[in-house]
Scaffold this motif. Structure first.
Motif, PDB file in Angstrom:
ATOM      1  N   LEU A 253     -33.010 -58.630 -58.686  1.00  0.00           N
ATOM      2  CA  LEU A 253     -33.289 -59.257 -60.118  1.00  0.00           C
ATOM      3  C   LEU A 253     -34.608 -59.287 -60.488  1.00  0.00           C
ATOM      4  O   LEU A 253     -35.274 -60.343 -59.894  1.00  0.00           O
ATOM      5  CB  LEU A 253     -32.448 -60.290 -60.349  1.00  0.00           C
ATOM      6  N   HIS A 254     -35.136 -58.482 -61.429  1.00  0.00           N
ATOM      7  CA  HIS A 254     -36.396 -58.990 -61.982  1.00  0.00           C
ATOM      8  C   HIS A 254     -36.516 -60.074 -63.105  1.00  0.00           C
ATOM      9  O   HIS A 254     -35.768 -59.755 -64.306  1.00  0.00           O
ATOM     10  CB  HIS A 254     -36.860 -57.627 -62.366  1.00  0.00           C
ATOM     11  N   GLU A 255     -36.764 -61.070 -62.653  1.00  0.00           N
ATOM     12  CA  GLU A 255     -36.487 -62.382 -63.350  1.00  0.00           C
ATOM     13  C   GLU A 255     -36.993 -62.259 -65.122  1.00  0.00           C
ATOM     14  O   GLU A 255     -36.467 -62.859 -65.981  1.00  0.00           O
ATOM     15  CB  GLU A 255     -37.086 -63.718 -62.756  1.00  0.00           C
ATOM     16  N   SER A 256     -38.276 -61.759 -65.050  1.00  0.00           N
ATOM     17  CA  SER A 256     -38.839 -61.856 -66.599  1.00  0.00           C
ATOM     18  C   SER A 256     -38.183 -60.949 -67.494  1.00  0.00           C
ATOM     19  O   SER A 256     -37.974 -61.258 -68.645  1.00  0.00           O
ATOM     20  CB  SER A 256     -40.346 -61.488 -66.509  1.00  0.00           C
ATOM     21  N   SER A 257     -37.543 -59.825 -67.076  1.00  0.00           N
ATOM     22  CA  SER A 257     -37.059 -58.807 -67.817  1.00  0.00           C
ATOM     23  C   SER A 257     -35.448 -58.971 -67.630  1.00  0.00           C
ATOM     24  O   SER A 257     -34.792 -58.545 -68.496  1.00  0.00           O
ATOM     25  CB  SER A 257     -37.109 -57.317 -67.366  1.00  0.00           C
ATOM     26  N   GLY A 258     -34.866 -59.506 -66.344  1.00  0.00           N
ATOM     27  CA  GLY A 258     -33.595 -59.807 -66.352  1.00  0.00           C
ATOM     28  C   GLY A 258     -32.815 -58.629 -66.039  1.00  0.00           C
ATOM     29  O   GLY A 258     -31.481 -58.562 -65.994  1.00  0.00           O
ATOM     30  N   VAL A 259     -33.522 -57.519 -65.671  1.00  0.00           N
ATOM     31  CA  VAL A 259     -32.967 -56.295 -65.255  1.00  0.00           C
ATOM     32  C   VAL A 259     -32.673 -56.423 -63.805  1.00  0.00           C
ATOM     33  O   VAL A 259     -33.619 -56.801 -62.675  1.00  0.00           O
ATOM     34  CB  VAL A 259     -34.099 -55.133 -65.339  1.00  0.00           C
ATOM     35  N   LEU A 260     -31.478 -55.982 -63.300  1.00  0.00           N
ATOM     36  CA  LEU A 260     -30.990 -56.002 -61.981  1.00  0.00           C
ATOM     37  C   LEU A 260     -31.113 -54.575 -61.427  1.00  0.00           C
ATOM     38  O   LEU A 260     -30.477 -53.476 -61.886  1.00  0.00           O
ATOM     39  CB  LEU A 260     -29.557 -56.511 -61.959  1.00  0.00           C
ATOM     40  N   PHE A 261     -31.922 -54.443 -60.506  1.00  0.00           N
ATOM     41  CA  PHE A 261     -32.363 -53.100 -59.875  1.00  0.00           C
ATOM     42  C   PHE A 261     -31.475 -53.076 -58.579  1.00  0.00           C
ATOM     43  O   PHE A 261     -31.179 -54.073 -57.881  1.00  0.00           O
ATOM     44  CB  PHE A 261     -33.729 -52.988 -59.596  1.00  0.00           C
ATOM     45  N   HIS A 262     -31.215 -51.739 -58.105  1.00  0.00           N
ATOM     46  CA  HIS A 262     -30.395 -51.561 -56.909  1.00  0.00           C
ATOM     47  C   HIS A 262     -31.710 -50.775 -55.930  1.00  0.00           C
ATOM     48  O   HIS A 262     -32.663 -50.173 -56.704  1.00  0.00           O
ATOM     49  CB  HIS A 262     -29.157 -50.509 -56.899  1.00  0.00           C
ATOM     50  N   ILE A 263     -31.475 -51.117 -54.657  1.00  0.00           N
ATOM     51  CA  ILE A 263     -32.554 -50.684 -53.708  1.00  0.00           C
ATOM     52  C   ILE A 263     -31.896 -49.503 -52.758  1.00  0.00           C
ATOM     53  O   ILE A 263     -31.009 -49.945 -52.235  1.00  0.00           O
ATOM     54  CB  ILE A 263     -33.163 -52.029 -53.000  1.00  0.00           C
ATOM     55  N   ARG A 264     -32.580 -48.550 -52.833  1.00  0.00           N
ATOM     56  CA  ARG A 264     -32.270 -47.501 -51.985  1.00  0.00           C
ATOM     57  C   ARG A 264     -33.049 -47.187 -50.875  1.00  0.00           C
ATOM     58  O   ARG A 264     -34.380 -47.310 -51.033  1.00  0.00           O
ATOM     59  CB  ARG A 264     -31.977 -46.287 -53.046  1.00  0.00           C
ATOM     60  N   GLY A 265     -32.629 -46.873 -49.733  1.00  0.00           N
ATOM     61  CA  GLY A 265     -33.363 -46.764 -48.770  1.00  0.00           C
ATOM     62  C   GLY A 265     -32.587 -46.289 -47.271  1.00  0.00           C
ATOM     63  O   GLY A 265     -31.565 -45.900 -47.388  1.00  0.00           O
ATOM     64  N   ALA A 266     -33.299 -46.173 -46.404  1.00  0.00           N
ATOM     65  CA  ALA A 266     -32.867 -45.910 -44.876  1.00  0.00           C
ATOM     66  C   ALA A 266     -31.295 -46.741 -44.910  1.00  0.00           C
ATOM     67  O   ALA A 266     -31.303 -47.937 -45.011  1.00  0.00           O
ATOM     68  CB  ALA A 266     -33.472 -45.858 -43.628  1.00  0.00           C
ATOM     69  N   ALA A 267     -30.323 -46.288 -43.894  1.00  0.00           N
ATOM     70  CA  ALA A 267     -28.986 -46.728 -43.697  1.00  0.00           C
ATOM     71  C   ALA A 267     -29.206 -47.780 -43.023  1.00  0.00           C
ATOM     72  O   ALA A 267     -30.414 -47.909 -42.081  1.00  0.00           O
ATOM     73  CB  ALA A 267     -28.160 -45.868 -43.290  1.00  0.00           C
ATOM     74  N   GLY A 268     -28.687 -49.020 -42.996  1.00  0.00           N
ATOM     75  CA  GLY A 268     -28.836 -49.960 -42.070  1.00  0.00           C
ATOM     76  C   GLY A 268     -28.570 -51.468 -42.874  1.00  0.00           C
ATOM     77  O   GLY A 268     -28.304 -51.490 -44.134  1.00  0.00           O
ATOM     78  N   ILE A 269     -28.842 -52.501 -42.213  1.00  0.00           N
ATOM     79  CA  ILE A 269     -28.792 -53.849 -42.821  1.00  0.00           C
ATOM     80  C   ILE A 269     -30.028 -54.592 -43.408  1.00  0.00           C
ATOM     81  O   ILE A 269     -31.005 -54.641 -42.680  1.00  0.00           O
ATOM     82  CB  ILE A 269     -27.883 -54.804 -41.695  1.00  0.00           C
ATOM     83  N   GLY A 270     -29.745 -54.659 -44.593  1.00  0.00           N
ATOM     84  CA  GLY A 270     -31.097 -55.443 -45.408  1.00  0.00           C
ATOM     85  C   GLY A 270     -31.977 -54.340 -46.044  1.00  0.00           C
ATOM     86  O   GLY A 270     -31.604 -53.262 -45.932  1.00  0.00           O
ATOM     87  N   ILE A 271     -33.009 -54.760 -46.560  1.00  0.00           N
ATOM     88  CA  ILE A 271     -33.861 -53.987 -47.289  1.00  0.00           C
ATOM     89  C   ILE A 271     -34.887 -53.246 -46.512  1.00  0.00           C
ATOM     90  O   ILE A 271     -35.727 -54.328 -45.711  1.00  0.00           O
ATOM     91  CB  ILE A 271     -34.600 -54.541 -48.507  1.00  0.00           C
ATOM     92  N   PRO A 272     -35.234 -51.908 -46.301  1.00  0.00           N
ATOM     93  CA  PRO A 272     -36.066 -51.250 -45.359  1.00  0.00           C
ATOM     94  C   PRO A 272     -37.330 -51.689 -46.113  1.00  0.00           C
ATOM     95  O   PRO A 272     -37.642 -51.822 -47.103  1.00  0.00           O
ATOM     96  CB  PRO A 272     -35.733 -49.888 -45.334  1.00  0.00           C
ATOM     97  N   ASP A 273     -38.625 -51.358 -45.011  1.00  0.00           N
ATOM     98  CA  ASP A 273     -39.794 -51.702 -45.574  1.00  0.00           C
ATOM     99  C   ASP A 273     -40.227 -50.309 -46.720  1.00  0.00           C
ATOM    100  O   ASP A 273     -40.949 -50.500 -47.612  1.00  0.00           O
ATOM    101  CB  ASP A 273     -41.148 -51.514 -44.576  1.00  0.00           C
ATOM    102  N   ASP A 274     -39.635 -49.057 -46.505  1.00  0.00           N
ATOM    103  CA  ASP A 274     -39.739 -48.014 -47.438  1.00  0.00           C
ATOM    104  C   ASP A 274     -38.540 -47.808 -48.037  1.00  0.00           C
ATOM    105  O   ASP A 274     -37.400 -47.562 -47.773  1.00  0.00           O
ATOM    106  CB  ASP A 274     -39.970 -46.720 -46.613  1.00  0.00           C
ATOM    107  N   PHE A 275     -38.569 -48.281 -49.546  1.00  0.00           N
ATOM    108  CA  PHE A 275     -37.443 -48.147 -50.271  1.00  0.00           C
ATOM    109  C   PHE A 275     -37.866 -47.718 -51.712  1.00  0.00           C
ATOM    110  O   PHE A 275     -38.856 -47.355 -51.885  1.00  0.00           O
ATOM    111  CB  PHE A 275     -36.908 -49.622 -50.295  1.00  0.00           C
ATOM    112  N   GLU A 276     -36.752 -47.453 -52.380  1.00  0.00           N
ATOM    113  CA  GLU A 276     -37.093 -46.693 -53.806  1.00  0.00           C
ATOM    114  C   GLU A 276     -36.071 -47.831 -54.524  1.00  0.00           C
ATOM    115  O   GLU A 276     -34.880 -48.311 -54.316  1.00  0.00           O
ATOM    116  CB  GLU A 276     -36.262 -45.615 -53.877  1.00  0.00           C
ATOM    117  N   LEU A 277     -36.814 -48.254 -55.781  1.00  0.00           N
ATOM    118  CA  LEU A 277     -36.027 -48.950 -57.058  1.00  0.00           C
ATOM    119  C   LEU A 277     -35.324 -48.274 -57.754  1.00  0.00           C
ATOM    120  O   LEU A 277     -35.849 -47.287 -58.234  1.00  0.00           O
ATOM    121  CB  LEU A 277     -37.021 -49.697 -57.664  1.00  0.00           C
ATOM    122  N   VAL A 278     -33.995 -48.519 -58.054  1.00  0.00           N
ATOM    123  CA  VAL A 278     -33.082 -47.876 -58.711  1.00  0.00           C
ATOM    124  C   VAL A 278     -32.709 -48.418 -60.131  1.00  0.00           C
ATOM    125  O   VAL A 278     -32.129 -49.366 -59.831  1.00  0.00           O
ATOM    126  CB  VAL A 278     -31.940 -47.275 -57.964  1.00  0.00           C
TER     127      VAL A 278
END
Length: 264
Positions: free
Chosen positions: A13-38
């Motif tokens: 959640l981007h707090e200043s804009s209130g926009v909730l982004f999804h994060i796309r990246g390699a399969a697995g648990i958690g957010i990978p270091d290399d990711f894309e904001l959707v």
């Protein structure tokens, strides 16, 4: 911090804009270091430059977010093992050990997804305080619970009031976005008010019917049915009132939801 990040659900959640982004990246648990904001589709186009700038901001906050999410998971485990799954019991134990004032709603705000507006950072002292107590036996299955423990009021108070109120706010935002994208402002506001009123009416009467059916199943006589139906209807009214209070506190940023949230 400009982001509230849920590494388990891969949401931010981007707090200043209130926009909730999804994060796309390699399969697995958690957010990978290399990711894309959707970004959400209903917030218009986002330029690559803007998304890259946001990614840089988010990446800088990932280490702290991962630590916060770990505390949140530890607290959730302790609530189950040391407080029998009861957030009110957990609040009492944490306050007892730490000396800090802690309410049930505070504990629920620590447990809810950090990408939700009502979420608050889970402080390390809360995890430490609850861990100091002896494990508690798990809560009995609902079929074995006494009548009071099966109520909606109890569920709101002790389990999921903050989460339910937060979901109600999110549903309202989606409703507003839907109609405001379809028609001029005055007409959109009229349709928003109409659909909101219709939804509330339908949901309330659905709950009443469910309460009556439950009373019929449990009653041993007509008088017992009348008693149970009255209790269950009162329970619905009380639970709805409590949810409105929680929602109001979240939206106004007061009480447990004041904007003074910092991980400790």
């Amino acid at each position: 911090m400009g982001w509230k990040i849920d590494d388990w659900r891969r949401e931010a959640l981007h707090e200043s804009s209130g926009v909730l982004f999804h994060i796309r990246g390699a399969a697995g648990i958690g957010i990978p270091d290399d990711f894309e904001l959707v970004p959400p589709a209903d917030h218009g186009p986002w330029s690559p430059a803007r998304l890259n700038a946001l990614k840089t901001e988010l990446r800088a906050e990932l280490p702290a977010a991962r630590a916060e999410n770990q505390r949140r998971r530890e607290l959730a485990t302790l609530v189950q093992s040391h407080a029998g799954g009861s957030t009110s019991r957990a609040a009492s134990l944490i306050a007892q050990s730490s000396g800090n004032p802690v309410t049930t709603r505070t504990v629920q705000s620590w447990l809810i997804s950090p990408a939700r507006p009502s979420s608050r950072n889970c402080p390390a002292w809360a995890v430490t305080a609850l861990a100091q107590h002896q494990p508690q036996p798990p809560t009995l299955p609902s079929a074995q619970m006494p009548e009071w423990a099966q109520s909606q009021t109890r569920y709101v108070l002790d389990k999921a009031g903050v989460e339910l109120a937060d979901a109600s706010i999110a549903d309202d935002r989606k409703l507003e976005q839907k109609w405001r994208a379809l028609m001029p402002p005055a007409a959109a506001e009229a349709m928003i008010a109409l659909e909101r009123k219709q939804t509330e009416f339908i949901m309330y009467h659905h709950k009443l019917l469910a309460a009556d059916r439950a009373a019929l199943r449990e009653a041993t006589s007509f008088e017992d049915y009348q008693r149970l139906a009255s209790l269950k209807r009162d329970d619905i009214t009380t639970a709805d009132f409590m949810l409105r209070e929680i929602r109001q506190a979240i939206e106004q940023g007061v009480e447990e939801f004041q904007a003074t949230d910092k991980a400790q």
